[in-house]
Design an enzyme around this catalytic site. Structure first.
Site, PDB file in Angstrom:
ATOM      1  N   CYS A 134       0.845  -1.193   0.000  1.00 50.13           N
ATOM      2  CA  CYS A 134       0.000   0.000   0.000  1.00 50.13           C
ATOM      3  C   CYS A 134       0.886   1.251   0.000  1.00 50.13           C
ATOM      4  CB  CYS A 134      -0.968  -0.014   1.188  1.00 50.13           C
ATOM      5  SG  CYS A 134      -2.025  -1.483   1.256  1.00 50.13           S
ATOM      6  N   ASP A 189      -8.265  -1.833  -7.875  1.00 45.76           N
ATOM      7  CA  ASP A 189      -7.662  -0.868  -6.942  1.00 45.76           C
ATOM      8  C   ASP A 189      -7.817   0.552  -7.471  1.00 45.76           C
ATOM      9  OD1 ASP A 189      -6.163   0.515  -5.122  1.00 45.76           O
ATOM     10  OD2 ASP A 189      -4.387  -0.767  -5.285  1.00 45.76           O
ATOM     11  N   HIS A 221      -7.218  -3.662  -3.425  1.00 45.43           N
ATOM     12  CA  HIS A 221      -6.186  -2.966  -2.667  1.00 45.43           C
ATOM     13  C   HIS A 221      -6.058  -3.613  -1.277  1.00 45.43           C
ATOM     14  CE1 HIS A 221      -3.633   0.433  -1.625  1.00 45.43           C
ATOM     15  NE2 HIS A 221      -4.243   0.476  -0.453  1.00 45.43           N
TER      16      HIS A 221
END
Length: 251
Positions: A134, A189, A221
């Protein structure tokens, strides 16, 4: 299975002291270093398990709390299972710490982390690998571009805004990278849409960086994080193979 030794340590930085998790094979000999960048939820049991798995493959792994300026980990209280749809206040509480970590501050810190690893008797003399998740994928990319003489491998998974139109977007450092690069993107995502995936790919190609980018179909994500609602076991397994293959080749 290699047994590992993990502990919490403190690392002096230019701006204070960062708490971190350190894990390494319990064999008394030095190993190549890996700088492991957290996701936004930060240091917690699941992340230390991931670091232990990298260590068990033969590496000394450092996972700094990159938001240490806002307190020791966990920076905010976390449930055992994280579902942001049910607990939107988690991200709301994390946002100030995330937004205050400027690229300049993060890279000052990265210099401290790399210096600590270089001086440690637990690491070999060669360059390090870095992986990030991330927000950590952007930090890994910036670290490879800011300290190209120190980083030989960089991986990033479900990274966010890696190739935006911002004047300080991470992909703009591509021409400084000497490491081998791997990115695993999630096709579901919104933080890394197709145009940014293409822009990152084009920047790496134009810079002559040895790299591979893959899009994981059906993944969201956060797909590597088993303590969250975004977890995808198949995509996570694929990420482990890609990461450990990269580290094995480059380090």
């Amino acid at each position: 299975m290699t047994t590992v030794h993990g502990s919490t340590i403190d690392i002096p930085t230019q701006d204070g002291v960062a708490d971190a998790y350190l894990t390494h094979p319990d064999d008394g000999v030095p190993h190549p270093a890996v700088l492991f960048y957290m996701d936004a939820f930060g240091l917690r049991p699941h992340l230390t398990k991931m670091a232990d798995r990298v260590a068990a493959a033969g590496y000394t792994v450092l996972v700094p709390n990159v938001m240490y300026r806002h307190g020791r980990a966990p920076v905010v209280e976390l449930p055992e299972f994280i579902n942001p749809a049910e607990r939107p206040e988690i991200f709301q509480n994390l946002r100030p710490a995330m937004q205050s970590l400027t690229p300049e501050a993060a890279m000052r810190d990265a210099g401290s982390y790399l210096a600590w690893l270089s001086a440690s008797p637990l690491t070999t003399d060669g360059p390090v690998g870095t992986t990030g998740y991330c927000m950590g994928a952007g930090l890994a990319l910036r670290t490879a571009g800011t300290y190209p003489d120190r980083v030989a491998a960089i991986a990033g998974f479900h990274g966010a805004y890696l190739a935006s139109e911002a004047p300080d977007s991470p992909h703009l450092l591509a021409d400084r990278i000497t490491a081998e690069v791997y990115f695993g993107h999630a096709d579901q995502d919104s933080a890394m849409p197709p145009e940014q995936i293409d822009r990152l790919e084009d920047a790496l190609t134009a810079a002559g960086v040895v790299h591979r980018t893959e899009v994981y179909d059906g993944a969201h994500h956060g797909f590597t994080q088993a303590d969250t609602a975004a977890y995808d076991a198949g995509a996570a397994d694929r990420h482990w193979k890609a990461l450990l293959d990269l580290l094995g080749r480059a380090l």
